[in-house]
Scaffold this motif. Structure first.
Motif, PDB file in Angstrom:
ATOM      1  N   MET A 150       0.835  -1.196   0.000  1.00 37.43           N
ATOM      2  CA  MET A 150       0.000   0.000   0.000  1.00 37.43           C
ATOM      3  C   MET A 150       0.874   1.252   0.000  1.00 37.43           C
ATOM      4  O   MET A 150       0.601   2.215  -0.732  1.00 37.43           O
ATOM      5  CB  MET A 150      -0.911  -0.009   1.231  1.00 37.43           C
ATOM      6  CG  MET A 150      -1.837   1.190   1.340  1.00 37.43           C
ATOM      7  SD  MET A 150      -3.117   1.124   0.062  1.00 37.43           S
ATOM      8  CE  MET A 150      -3.923   2.688   0.336  1.00 37.43           C
ATOM      9  N   PHE A 151       1.915   1.250   0.800  1.00 34.78           N
ATOM     10  CA  PHE A 151       2.824   2.390   0.838  1.00 34.78           C
ATOM     11  C   PHE A 151       3.461   2.625  -0.527  1.00 34.78           C
ATOM     12  O   PHE A 151       3.537   3.766  -1.014  1.00 34.78           O
ATOM     13  CB  PHE A 151       3.907   2.166   1.887  1.00 34.78           C
ATOM     14  CG  PHE A 151       5.020   3.171   1.819  1.00 34.78           C
ATOM     15  CD1 PHE A 151       4.852   4.451   2.324  1.00 34.78           C
ATOM     16  CD2 PHE A 151       6.227   2.853   1.213  1.00 34.78           C
ATOM     17  CE1 PHE A 151       5.869   5.398   2.236  1.00 34.78           C
ATOM     18  CE2 PHE A 151       7.253   3.789   1.130  1.00 34.78           C
ATOM     19  CZ  PHE A 151       7.068   5.067   1.634  1.00 34.78           C
ATOM     20  N   LEU A 152       3.920   1.562  -1.165  1.00 38.09           N
ATOM     21  CA  LEU A 152       4.593   1.699  -2.458  1.00 38.09           C
ATOM     22  C   LEU A 152       3.649   2.219  -3.535  1.00 38.09           C
ATOM     23  O   LEU A 152       4.039   3.019  -4.390  1.00 38.09           O
ATOM     24  CB  LEU A 152       5.187   0.351  -2.877  1.00 38.09           C
ATOM     25  CG  LEU A 152       6.312  -0.186  -1.980  1.00 38.09           C
ATOM     26  CD1 LEU A 152       6.689  -1.602  -2.387  1.00 38.09           C
ATOM     27  CD2 LEU A 152       7.524   0.734  -2.021  1.00 38.09           C
ATOM     28  N   VAL A 153       2.398   1.779  -3.488  1.00 34.53           N
ATOM     29  CA  VAL A 153       1.402   2.272  -4.452  1.00 34.53           C
ATOM     30  C   VAL A 153       1.140   3.755  -4.235  1.00 34.53           C
ATOM     31  O   VAL A 153       1.125   4.548  -5.194  1.00 34.53           O
ATOM     32  CB  VAL A 153       0.092   1.464  -4.343  1.00 34.53           C
ATOM     33  CG1 VAL A 153      -1.049   2.160  -5.086  1.00 34.53           C
ATOM     34  CG2 VAL A 153       0.289   0.058  -4.892  1.00 34.53           C
ATOM     35  N   MET A 154       0.948   4.149  -2.986  1.00 37.63           N
ATOM     36  CA  MET A 154       0.675   5.560  -2.710  1.00 37.63           C
ATOM     37  C   MET A 154       1.896   6.427  -2.993  1.00 37.63           C
ATOM     38  O   MET A 154       1.768   7.584  -3.404  1.00 37.63           O
ATOM     39  CB  MET A 154       0.176   5.733  -1.274  1.00 37.63           C
ATOM     40  CG  MET A 154      -1.174   5.083  -1.045  1.00 37.63           C
ATOM     41  SD  MET A 154      -1.939   5.474   0.543  1.00 37.63           S
ATOM     42  CE  MET A 154      -2.524   7.144   0.262  1.00 37.63           C
ATOM     43  N   GLU A 155       3.085   5.879  -2.791  1.00 38.92           N
ATOM     44  CA  GLU A 155       4.303   6.607  -3.139  1.00 38.92           C
ATOM     45  C   GLU A 155       4.352   6.853  -4.643  1.00 38.92           C
ATOM     46  O   GLU A 155       4.653   7.970  -5.101  1.00 38.92           O
ATOM     47  CB  GLU A 155       5.531   5.821  -2.690  1.00 38.92           C
ATOM     48  CG  GLU A 155       6.855   6.505  -3.020  1.00 38.92           C
ATOM     49  CD  GLU A 155       8.053   5.689  -2.584  1.00 38.92           C
ATOM     50  OE1 GLU A 155       8.962   6.266  -1.941  1.00 38.92           O
ATOM     51  OE2 GLU A 155       8.090   4.470  -2.885  1.00 38.92           O
ATOM     52  N   ALA A 156       4.068   5.808  -5.434  1.00 40.84           N
ATOM     53  CA  ALA A 156       4.118   5.936  -6.889  1.00 40.84           C
ATOM     54  C   ALA A 156       3.048   6.894  -7.407  1.00 40.84           C
ATOM     55  O   ALA A 156       3.320   7.734  -8.271  1.00 40.84           O
ATOM     56  CB  ALA A 156       3.945   4.557  -7.534  1.00 40.84           C
ATOM     57  N   LEU A 157       1.844   6.790  -6.871  1.00 40.67           N
ATOM     58  CA  LEU A 157       0.759   7.682  -7.294  1.00 40.67           C
ATOM     59  C   LEU A 157       1.020   9.114  -6.841  1.00 40.67           C
ATOM     60  O   LEU A 157       0.777  10.066  -7.587  1.00 40.67           O
ATOM     61  CB  LEU A 157      -0.573   7.184  -6.730  1.00 40.67           C
ATOM     62  CG  LEU A 157      -1.093   5.864  -7.312  1.00 40.67           C
ATOM     63  CD1 LEU A 157      -2.302   5.379  -6.504  1.00 40.67           C
ATOM     64  CD2 LEU A 157      -1.475   6.023  -8.778  1.00 40.67           C
ATOM     65  N   GLY A 158       1.506   9.257  -5.602  1.00 42.20           N
ATOM     66  CA  GLY A 158       1.796  10.591  -5.094  1.00 42.20           C
ATOM     67  C   GLY A 158       2.883  11.276  -5.885  1.00 42.20           C
ATOM     68  O   GLY A 158       2.792  12.468  -6.202  1.00 42.20           O
ATOM     69  N   ARG A 159       3.920  10.532  -6.255  1.00 41.39           N
ATOM     70  CA  ARG A 159       5.026  11.088  -7.046  1.00 41.39           C
ATOM     71  C   ARG A 159       4.508  11.682  -8.362  1.00 41.39           C
ATOM     72  O   ARG A 159       5.079  12.651  -8.874  1.00 41.39           O
ATOM     73  CB  ARG A 159       6.045   9.984  -7.320  1.00 41.39           C
ATOM     74  CG  ARG A 159       7.105  10.359  -8.335  1.00 41.39           C
ATOM     75  CD  ARG A 159       8.154   9.276  -8.479  1.00 41.39           C
ATOM     76  NE  ARG A 159       9.206   9.453  -7.502  1.00 41.39           N
ATOM     77  CZ  ARG A 159       9.614   8.531  -6.641  1.00 41.39           C
ATOM     78  NH1 ARG A 159       9.022   7.353  -6.616  1.00 41.39           N
ATOM     79  NH2 ARG A 159      10.596   8.786  -5.804  1.00 41.39           N
ATOM     80  N   CYS A 160       3.432  11.122  -8.888  1.00 39.76           N
ATOM     81  CA  CYS A 160       2.865  11.589 -10.162  1.00 39.76           C
ATOM     82  C   CYS A 160       1.831  12.697  -9.974  1.00 39.76           C
ATOM     83  O   CYS A 160       1.169  13.103 -10.945  1.00 39.76           O
ATOM     84  CB  CYS A 160       2.235  10.421 -10.900  1.00 39.76           C
ATOM     85  SG  CYS A 160       3.410   9.114 -11.348  1.00 39.76           S
ATOM     86  N   GLY A 161       1.663  13.176  -8.756  1.00 33.76           N
ATOM     87  CA  GLY A 161       0.751  14.291  -8.515  1.00 33.76           C
ATOM     88  C   GLY A 161      -0.707  13.920  -8.381  1.00 33.76           C
ATOM     89  O   GLY A 161      -1.585  14.786  -8.451  1.00 33.76           O
ATOM     90  N   ALA A 162      -0.993  12.637  -8.177  1.00 37.92           N
ATOM     91  CA  ALA A 162      -2.388  12.198  -8.062  1.00 37.92           C
ATOM     92  C   ALA A 162      -2.981  12.587  -6.715  1.00 37.92           C
ATOM     93  O   ALA A 162      -2.262  12.692  -5.715  1.00 37.92           O
ATOM     94  CB  ALA A 162      -2.467  10.678  -8.243  1.00 37.92           C
TER      95      ALA A 162
END
Length: 384
Positions: A76-88
């Motif tokens: 879950m952390f890795l998914v939110m990190e990846a999405l957050g990095r893209c400005g989602a």
């Protein structure tokens, strides 16, 4: 503890970043933020990537009998990190935490009714805890919403405040007290698109892609079968989910701050003043260093606590520490990033949106002050 990313996790992160890059969603997010609309296009991408079902428990079932993915907090952390990095707008991505409580405390009929909605990325139901008189402290003294039994039915009366997602959900899991025995706090699934219920959006400084509402109940009629868990268990029925929700709040704060940090670093390498990049100036480097230290500290803390969650040893103090530290740090990072980017950061960049959206992280899910009380009490117990 081994925090190396597995091959499956690495492929998942790559798929997310490739999908987000391919779609170039930032102009779309800007429009959704401006128009206060839910980002349905992005939501469909998440559904195609399997991001909704992968975090549901394996014992959960969708309409076609498909099981949940059973992925844990580290993923879950890795998914939110990846999405957050893209400005989602990753502050929208948390509804699945309700599924555990539903499986543990819901009736078969309630599980069959609401669980398939989670697989589709639907919120299934809003959660009605807060009231004008009840925020951080939920008790029979502060909860004024009541339920009354009459002629074989149950009637809900009261006012719920700061309720996320109520406009998009047909039900609200509502905390109310027994009008005949006020010490009994009980949860009920209450329909919200019926006569006697009024929903009204609230104005906010940020979170424009999520609706937050006032809800008024005026003798809304429900059945005994709409009770969630058992009578008087209103606070305990969902309390186990609070710690995980606070950890996810910390993931959200980190993910958004990461985007602001990386945008500011890129800008510092591109912006030329007096013939050189501003990133070569020591005062700008001070901002970069302050952000970098906090980003590194947040990431290490959250991977540690996510591992603890997956191994059933996350403590209540750790959840509160994570939320408090990450919400404070993320807000600091957004401020530093805005300062580095100057006018362009303030006018129209996604950093300005992140700056607004992050401020709620120090309030929602329990204020920073209450996190301090929770964590410090647990810490002091160790030294008695």
């Amino acid at each position: 503890m081994d925090f190396r990313i597995t091959e499956e996790q690495e492929l998942m992160v790559q798929a997310i970043e490739e999908a987000m890059t391919r779609e170039n969603l930032e102009p779309y997010f800007q429009d959704c933020d401006k128009n206060h609309t839910h980002p349905e296009k992005w939501w469909e991408i998440l559904k195609e990537l399997g991001c909704f079902s992968m975090f549901l428990p394996e014992e959960a079932e969708g309409e076609d009998g498909e099981p949940g993915g059973g992925e844990g907090a580290v993923t879950m952390f890795l998914v939110m990190e990846a999405l957050g990095r893209c400005g989602a707008p990753i502050y929208l991505f948390w509804d699945h935490v309700k599924a555990d409580a539903l499986l543990e405390n819901g009736t078969k009929e309630q599980i069959d009714k609401f669980m398939p909605l989670f697989f589709k990325g639907n919120g299934a139901f809003a959660q009605g805890f807060s009231e004008p008189t009840a925020g951080t402290e939920l008790s029979s003294n502060t909860i004024l919403t009541t339920y009354t039994r009459r002629n074989g039915k149950v009637y809900i009366n009261g006012h719920k405040h700061f309720i996320s997602g109520a406009q998009d959900n047909d039900y609200c899991l509502t905390l109310a007290k027994n009008s005949e025995n006020p010490e009994q706090l009980t949860l009920w699934f209450v329909p919200t698109n019926v006569p006697g219920c009024k929903k009204e959006p609230m104005e906010k400084m940020g979170l424009n892609m999520e609706n937050v509402n006032d809800i008024w109940f005026d003798d809304v009629e429900i059945e005994e079968s709409d009770m969630f868990s058992f009578e008087g268990n209103g606070l305990m029925a969902t309390s186990k989910g609070f710690d995980y929700e606070r950890l996810i709040d910390a993931f959200n704060a980190y993910g958004q701050a990461l985007c602001a940090y990386e945008d500011a670093c890129r800008y510092a390498n591109q912006r030329i003043v007096k013939g050189q990049e501003i990133g070569r100036l020591q005062l700008i480097q001070n901002h970069i260093m302050e952000m970098t230290m906090k980003i590194e500290a947040m990431r290490n803390m959250l991977l540690h606590y996510a591992w603890n969650k997956d191994n059933n040893c996350l403590t209540r103090a750790e959840a509160s520490i994570a939320k408090q530290f990450c919400s404070e740090s993320a807000n600091d990072i957004a401020d530093h990033a805005l300062q580095v980017m100057g006018g362009i950061g303030y006018c129209g960049s996604r950093v300005s949106r992140i700056y607004r959206d992050l401020r709620i992280t120090r309030i929602s899910g329990g204020t920073g002050e209450i996190q301090t009380v929770i964590a410090s009490r647990q810490v002091l117990k160790k030294y008695k």
